[in-house]
Design a protein around this motif. Structure first.
Motif, PDB file in Angstrom:
ATOM      1  N   ASP A 148      49.261  38.961  48.014  1.00 28.29           N
ATOM      2  CA  ASP A 148      48.148  38.008  48.044  1.00 28.29           C
ATOM      3  C   ASP A 148      47.054  38.393  47.053  1.00 28.29           C
ATOM      4  O   ASP A 148      46.500  37.535  46.352  1.00 28.29           O
ATOM      5  CB  ASP A 148      47.567  37.924  49.457  1.00 28.29           C
ATOM      6  CG  ASP A 148      48.587  37.447  50.476  1.00 28.29           C
ATOM      7  OD1 ASP A 148      49.599  36.855  50.061  1.00 28.29           O
ATOM      8  OD2 ASP A 148      48.377  37.686  51.680  1.00 28.29           O
ATOM      9  N   ILE A 149      46.726  39.690  46.981  1.00 28.14           N
ATOM     10  CA  ILE A 149      45.688  40.156  46.056  1.00 28.14           C
ATOM     11  C   ILE A 149      46.103  39.907  44.608  1.00 28.14           C
ATOM     12  O   ILE A 149      45.316  39.432  43.784  1.00 28.14           O
ATOM     13  CB  ILE A 149      45.402  41.648  46.272  1.00 28.14           C
ATOM     14  CG1 ILE A 149      44.747  41.882  47.632  1.00 28.14           C
ATOM     15  CG2 ILE A 149      44.489  42.192  45.177  1.00 28.14           C
ATOM     16  CD1 ILE A 149      44.533  43.342  47.957  1.00 28.14           C
ATOM     17  N   THR A 150      47.355  40.223  44.286  1.00 27.15           N
ATOM     18  CA  THR A 150      47.838  40.065  42.917  1.00 27.15           C
ATOM     19  C   THR A 150      47.788  38.609  42.476  1.00 27.15           C
ATOM     20  O   THR A 150      47.337  38.294  41.362  1.00 27.15           O
ATOM     21  CB  THR A 150      49.277  40.596  42.793  1.00 27.15           C
ATOM     22  OG1 THR A 150      49.325  41.958  43.238  1.00 27.15           O
ATOM     23  CG2 THR A 150      49.768  40.512  41.367  1.00 27.15           C
ATOM     24  N   ILE A 151      48.239  37.722  43.349  1.00 25.62           N
ATOM     25  CA  ILE A 151      48.233  36.298  43.000  1.00 25.62           C
ATOM     26  C   ILE A 151      46.809  35.795  42.822  1.00 25.62           C
ATOM     27  O   ILE A 151      46.492  35.077  41.861  1.00 25.62           O
ATOM     28  CB  ILE A 151      48.973  35.490  44.079  1.00 25.62           C
ATOM     29  CG1 ILE A 151      50.469  35.799  44.038  1.00 25.62           C
ATOM     30  CG2 ILE A 151      48.737  33.993  43.890  1.00 25.62           C
ATOM     31  CD1 ILE A 151      51.277  35.104  45.102  1.00 25.62           C
ATOM     32  N   THR A 152      45.906  36.174  43.729  1.00 24.45           N
ATOM     33  CA  THR A 152      44.529  35.693  43.652  1.00 24.45           C
ATOM     34  C   THR A 152      43.833  36.189  42.396  1.00 24.45           C
ATOM     35  O   THR A 152      43.169  35.412  41.687  1.00 24.45           O
ATOM     36  CB  THR A 152      43.742  36.135  44.897  1.00 24.45           C
ATOM     37  OG1 THR A 152      44.430  35.693  46.077  1.00 24.45           O
ATOM     38  CG2 THR A 152      42.348  35.541  44.895  1.00 24.45           C
ATOM     39  N   THR A 153      43.957  37.477  42.088  1.00 24.95           N
ATOM     40  CA  THR A 153      43.320  38.005  40.881  1.00 24.95           C
ATOM     41  C   THR A 153      43.959  37.427  39.621  1.00 24.95           C
ATOM     42  O   THR A 153      43.262  37.207  38.613  1.00 24.95           O
ATOM     43  CB  THR A 153      43.406  39.540  40.851  1.00 24.95           C
ATOM     44  OG1 THR A 153      44.779  39.952  41.023  1.00 24.95           O
ATOM     45  CG2 THR A 153      42.570  40.149  41.958  1.00 24.95           C
TER      46      THR A 153
END
Length: 369
Positions: free
Chosen positions: A174-179
């Motif tokens: 989730d963090i990777t996609i959002t950033t």
């Protein structure tokens, strides 16, 4: 009852289902593709860090007739850096210049006042030094790291290490996609963005824990029965909570979409973009990862255990035997011949059998095979 409510009830009872776990390689492939795209965006474009992280200055003017485009040109020429300009409700302008040395702020302020035909006293300046920005960035990373560690410890204690590992993978996803979306869109990263990230991680974790709790309850004494593999029960857990996940995600996305598209887009409140984009993308990614990543990954890890491998072998052998018996006229297998009497407690949910095992299963009541 509404159609969606009726669908949710049928999914919860196990009357209908979709094989999420069985098609997990498809979901893994989609996630890998999206993650690679996000990483490429980060590597090529990078993040547009705000002045809170890299230092800079914010100049706020009084009411002026200078347009946003003109102010951007004036600020870029005066500071030597690109500027972000926003129109304020008072008729003034907010000019944000990141990466500018604080020593040049007075000269930049004077140049802006000259170009905009204003007195320097009518322009207020807020300065953030690079060292302060580094401290803010370090604190953000520390907070994110502490959050991850606490999540893993809690899930390992409340459930097991495999679920903790799967939840951690989903959160990193989730963090990777959002950033990555931030890098591709070019929105500014501010402390509000970090707050939004922590918020969506909590939401994603909540959605994952709901499925894990159902899975933990349904897999009690799983090895005492031979009707379902671990993957079968994991799939039932996802289907049983599917409508709930959809409802909570849609309800959460609607107000966030209002902030992002109406507040930030139509009304021009650009300060809302930094937090609303992280919330919008993160909520959607969190709902996806809890259904398509976390639980299928737990099933993959669990079925590597020797006892789960043995259970799967018994279940498949029994299903093959039942299929062979169905092909022989006059032979009926009720599916319970080799299960202990307390096997019904192994799986929560409808078993679809009548109160008496000896009656109502398509054979004479006087015989039991």
């Amino acid at each position: 009852m509404s159609k969606l409510g009726n669908l949710g009830a049928r999914l919860h009872r196990g009357e209908i289902s979709y094989d999420f776990v069985g098609k997990r390689k498809i979901w893994y492939g989609i996630s890998i593709l999206i993650t690679i795209t996000a990483i490429v965006g980060l590597a090529v474009r990078g993040l547009n860090m705000g002045i809170d992280f890299q230092g800079g200055a914010v100049f706020t003017t009084g009411k002026t007739g200078v347009s946003v485009a003109q102010a951007e040109t004036y600020a870029a020429r005066a500071a030597g850096h690109d500027a972000v300009v926003q129109k304020l409700g008072t008729g003034g302008l907010r000019i944000q210049i990141a990466g500018m040395d604080t020593e040049k702020s007075d000269a930049t302020k004077a140049e802006l006042a000259k170009d905009m035909k204003m007195s320097p006293e009518s322009i207020a300046a807020d300065l953030v030094g690079p060292s302060w920005g580094d401290q803010i960035a370090n604190k953000a990373w520390e907070g994110l790291g502490i959050f991850m560690v606490l999540v893993v410890i809690y899930l390992a204690i409340a459930f097991e290490w495999r679920m903790a590992l799967a939840a951690l993978v989903a959160l990193i996803h989730d963090i990777t996609i959002t950033t990555g979306i931030y890098a591709l869109v070019g929105f500014e990263v501010t402390p509000g963005t970090v707050i939004g990230l922590l918020t969506i991680l909590g939401y994603s974790l909540y959605d994952t824990v709901v499925v894990f709790d159902s899975l933990k309850e349904q897999t009690k004494d799983i090895t005492k029965q031979t009707r379902f593999t671990y993957s079968d029960i994991a799939n039932r857990s996802i289907n049983g909570t599917l409508v709930r996940s959809i409802n909570t995600t849609v309800v959460a996305l609607l107000p966030v979409a209002g902030l992002l598209f109406i507040g930030g887009g139509f009304l021009g409140a650009g300060t809302l973009n930094d937090i609303s984009l992280s919330l919008f993308v993160g909520l959607a990614a969190g709902a996806y990862s809890s259904i398509f990543i976390a639980t299928p990954l737990v099933a993959d890890l669990k079925e590597r255990e020797p006892q789960m491998k043995a259970l799967k072998k018994r279940v498949l052998a029994k299903r093959a035997q039942a299929a062979a018996q169905d092909e022989q006229p006059g032979t009926v297998d009720d599916g319970y011949a080799d299960e202990p009497e307390d096997a019904a407690a192994a799986v929560v949910g409808p078993r679809h059998q009548p109160a008496s095992r000896g009656r109502g299963r398509g054979r004479p009541s006087g015989k039991r095979r």
